[in-house]
Write a protein that holds these residues in place. Structure first.
Motif, mmCIF file in Angstrom:
data_model
loop_
_atom_site.group_PDB
_atom_site.id
_atom_site.type_symbol
_atom_site.label_atom_id
_atom_site.label_comp_id
_atom_site.label_asym_id
_atom_site.label_seq_id
_atom_site.Cartn_x
_atom_site.Cartn_y
_atom_site.Cartn_z
ATOM 1 N N ILE A 179 0.842 -1.194 0.000
ATOM 2 C CA ILE A 179 0.000 0.000 0.000
ATOM 3 C C ILE A 179 0.883 1.251 0.000
ATOM 4 O O ILE A 179 1.918 1.300 0.654
ATOM 5 N N ASP A 180 0.461 2.274 -0.741
ATOM 6 C CA ASP A 180 1.177 3.549 -0.785
ATOM 7 C C ASP A 180 0.661 4.461 0.333
ATOM 8 O O ASP A 180 -0.531 4.767 0.406
ATOM 9 N N ASN A 181 1.563 4.909 1.211
ATOM 10 C CA ASN A 181 1.150 5.689 2.388
ATOM 11 C C ASN A 181 0.514 7.029 2.029
ATOM 12 O O ASN A 181 -0.491 7.435 2.628
ATOM 13 N N GLU A 182 1.083 7.751 1.071
ATOM 14 C CA GLU A 182 0.501 9.037 0.682
ATOM 15 C C GLU A 182 -0.901 8.837 0.119
ATOM 16 O O GLU A 182 -1.813 9.634 0.372
ATOM 17 N N SER A 183 -1.076 7.751 -0.625
ATOM 18 C CA SER A 183 -2.394 7.467 -1.195
ATOM 19 C C SER A 183 -3.429 7.199 -0.106
ATOM 20 O O SER A 183 -4.599 7.548 -0.262
#
Length: 648
Positions: A179-183
């Protein structure tokens, strides 16, 4: 409309397992194209293209997909529709080009072969496609200008992999994804991942109007814009001070022409009809002012419909317009025990970062369209974004005008809205309005878009301030490519431009495409014809807002009043649909609290310690839904489970 997929070698070596992998990608796109499927593999094994087909144009012709040119040097995998393909076909025939089918796919293939990427400027339609020119050793990938169709990709040093949806990429990339944290923060703030990005780290989406030039066997790629909105024509039109009559006639001509071009000629279709301004106009013109009997569709999503003032309910408004136009009206119920599984499956398929329950509502509309024998569904999305239809935007503009004349009061309210204590001092509704207004700025331009409704206090409860700041400009500002033309726009026109270049392609249109195509139904958006969209963006405020500044889309309201009546033209703006969990007797069936309690997602990702306690509150259904999307995607990535099935 179809599904497309492909793998391109970047290292000069044949793609490992090429046939097996492209077949697996096609399998995961069957729902997007149940009528036919096929794949192409280049002789040197450096390119593989997959295609599934939903037959809508030249529907009875079972031509092969991907389609190849006569000399088999050019190949196209196409997802979309070209509405003006007959006109383009005639022009190509005059140049000596021969055709084997009556499909828009072949027109696009021959157009690109004969005119190159410049041919894209002539298209009226929507698309994502991959066009391989073997003689040039080049693959062109393109996404349409308002992003009605999506195109996702993943790249490493060896391969470039792309598809209409993320699942096929995950299936064949042979990598472990995270998972992308900023997303995550963007998804909770805007219900969508940032433009270009997805919820999955290192899987991206092509921006609207953009695409790639990829050269098989070589590591170089060109990311470039193929289409751009052209507002100058309509800015000059309005600067010439046309009469109100001319403005309305031009707008009506554009909408009428667009609606007629989007009515399919060969397959059955339905048209959504909520009884609102936009859907009423769309059905008016699609039915040729009631001369043609069309099938309209209304989904009842709330057992207790609330109305404002003397408004008709949504149900009664849709029935009123249907009777006025003589349509065959279909209604169905969108809530109940049987829809919980749809919500769960949709949540578990949120790889793209759409944390919006509206994708489920589009699935339900698609399911009903499919059940009724339709292959196409007309949606009226667009005017709310382009002609200032949202109450939050209208309120922000009202307050902006009010505070501009009262600078001291503006400073006081701005300070109050910037702190949690200040927001609590103000009455709840006023606090929301002032907080929304406080995000509005003309220089530099930014605003809080309709889908940015997560409050500052909730965001502050969930995430650290530094993480929130990173997402400030994900939405609520226009694409940087339009900086020059934006200097000539008012603040409401800039808001429309921002919606058109970010929110519409990367939230609304992505949401409707994923939802509707899950059940093999193509959505068409007459209100998003490019010339019409450009006209609406350039529309001055006097045609956007009522004289008392309480209503938006004023010029459309006058058209509805003229053709349908004041019962509809004077109606307030109502939302698309409420989620089923908001209906008290169904809430427990979603098991939000049980799933969140057992998950470790709040510890793994950039949440504050108190986030989990917040999510356990039964009053936070919308945020619990977002947490469910995150948790279920996390678990699927861990299991490497990318197929489509009912989950939970």
């Amino acid at each position: 409309m179809c599904g497309i997929a492909g793998i391109i070698s970047l290292n000069g070596r044949p793609i490992p397992g090429i046939e097996k992998r492209i077949r697996r990608m096609n399998k995961l796109l069957k729902h997007r194209g149940p009528d036919a499927k096929g794949y192409f593999i280049s002789k040197n094994n450096l390119v593989a293209l997959g295609n599934t087909r939903l037959a809508i144009v030249d529907a009875k012709n079972n031509f092969d997909v991907p389609m190849q040119s006569r000399d088999q040097k050019q190949i196209i995998s196409f997802n979309g529709e070209v509405y003006n393909f007959q006109e383009l076909k005639l022009n190509l025939e005059k140049k000596g080009v021969a055709f084997n089918t009556n499909s828009d796919t072949e027109v696009l293939l021959n157009g690109l072969e004969n005119e190159g990427e410049d041919f894209l400027q002539k298209l009226d339609g929507f698309w994502s496609f991959a066009y391989y020119d073997e003689s040039l050793n080049q693959v062109i990938l393109s996404r349409d200008l308002l992003g009605e169709k999506s195109l996702f990709y993943y790249q490493n040093k060896n391969e470039f992999i792309f598809a209409s949806e993320i699942n096929p990429i995950l299936e064949v990339a042979e990598e472990s994804f995270e998972i992308d944290n900023e997303s995550i923060v963007s998804c909770f703030r805007y219900r969508a991942a940032p433009p270009k990005k997805t919820l999955v780290k290192n899987i991206y989406r092509v921006e609207a109007g953009y695409g790639f030039k990829v050269f098989p066997g070589e590591s170089k790629l060109q990311y470039k814009r193929f289409r751009k909105l052209k507002l100058e024509k309509w800015i000059d039109f309005f600067k010439s001070d046309p009469s109100e009559k001319i403005v309305k006639e031009k707008l009506e001509e554009l909408i009428y022409r667009s609606c007629l071009s989007r009515v399919p000629a060969e397959v059955n279709f339905l048209s959504t009809l909520s009884g609102g301004i936009d859907s009423s106009l769309m059905n008016l013109y699609a039915s040729r002012f009631g001369k043609n009997t069309i099938h309209t569709l209304f989904g009842k999503n709330n057992p207790d419909e609330a109305v404002k003032g003397n408004d008709l309910t949504e149900f009664n408004a849709s029935a009123y317009v249907s009777k006025k136009l003589g349509s065959k009206h279909h209604t169905f119920t969108m809530y109940g025990d049987n829809v919980v599984s749809l919500y769960r499956e949709q949540a578990a398929n949120s790889f793209d970062g759409i944390f919006c329950e509206g994708s489920v509502h589009h699935r339900q509309l698609s399911l009903e369209t499919n059940r009724l024998g339709g292959k196409v569904l007309l949606l009226s999305d667009g005017p709310d974004e382009l002609l200032s239809g949202y109450s939050v935007d209208i309120s922000a503009m009202q307050l902006n005008g009010f505070f501009t004349k009262r600078p001291m009061l503006s400073k006081i309210c701005s300070r109050l809205s910037s702190s949690s204590l200040g927001r609590r001092i103000l009455p709840t509704n006023l606090s929301r309005q002032i907080t929304n207004w406080s995000h509005l700025s003309n220089a530099p331009f930014r605003f809080r878009p309709y889908h940015g409704g997560t409050t500052p206090d909730v965001l502050g409860t969930l995430f650290q301030e530094k993480e929130i700041k990173k997402t400030d400009n994900c939405y609520g500002t226009y694409h940087q490519d339009y900086t020059d033309i934006a200097q000539h726009l008012s603040i409401s026109q800039k808001m429309a431009l921002a919606y058109a270049t970010t929110t519409m392609p990367d939230y609304f249109n992505l949401r409707s495409d994923r939802g509707a195509m899950r059940h093999s139904v193509e959505t068409r958006l007459p209100m998003q014809n490019i010339e019409l969209a450009e006209f609406m963006i350039a529309t001055p405020e006097k045609y956007r807002f009522s004289k008392d500044r309480k209503n938006g889309k004023e010029v459309l309201r006058t058209l509805v009043k003229k053709h349908i009546g004041e019962k509809i033209s004077s109606r307030s703006k109502y939302g698309f649909a409420i989620p089923t969990w908001m209906i008290k007797k169904f809430y427990k069936k979603f098991e939000f609290q049980e799933i969140i309690r057992e998950s470790d997602a709040m510890q793994l990702y950039p949440f504050k310690k108190e986030a989990k306690k917040f999510f356990m509150n039964p009053k936070e259904g919308r945020h619990q839904w977002m947490a469910l999307c995150l948790i279920m995607v996390k678990e699927r990535l861990k299991r490497k489970d990318y197929g489509f099935k009912d989950i939970g």
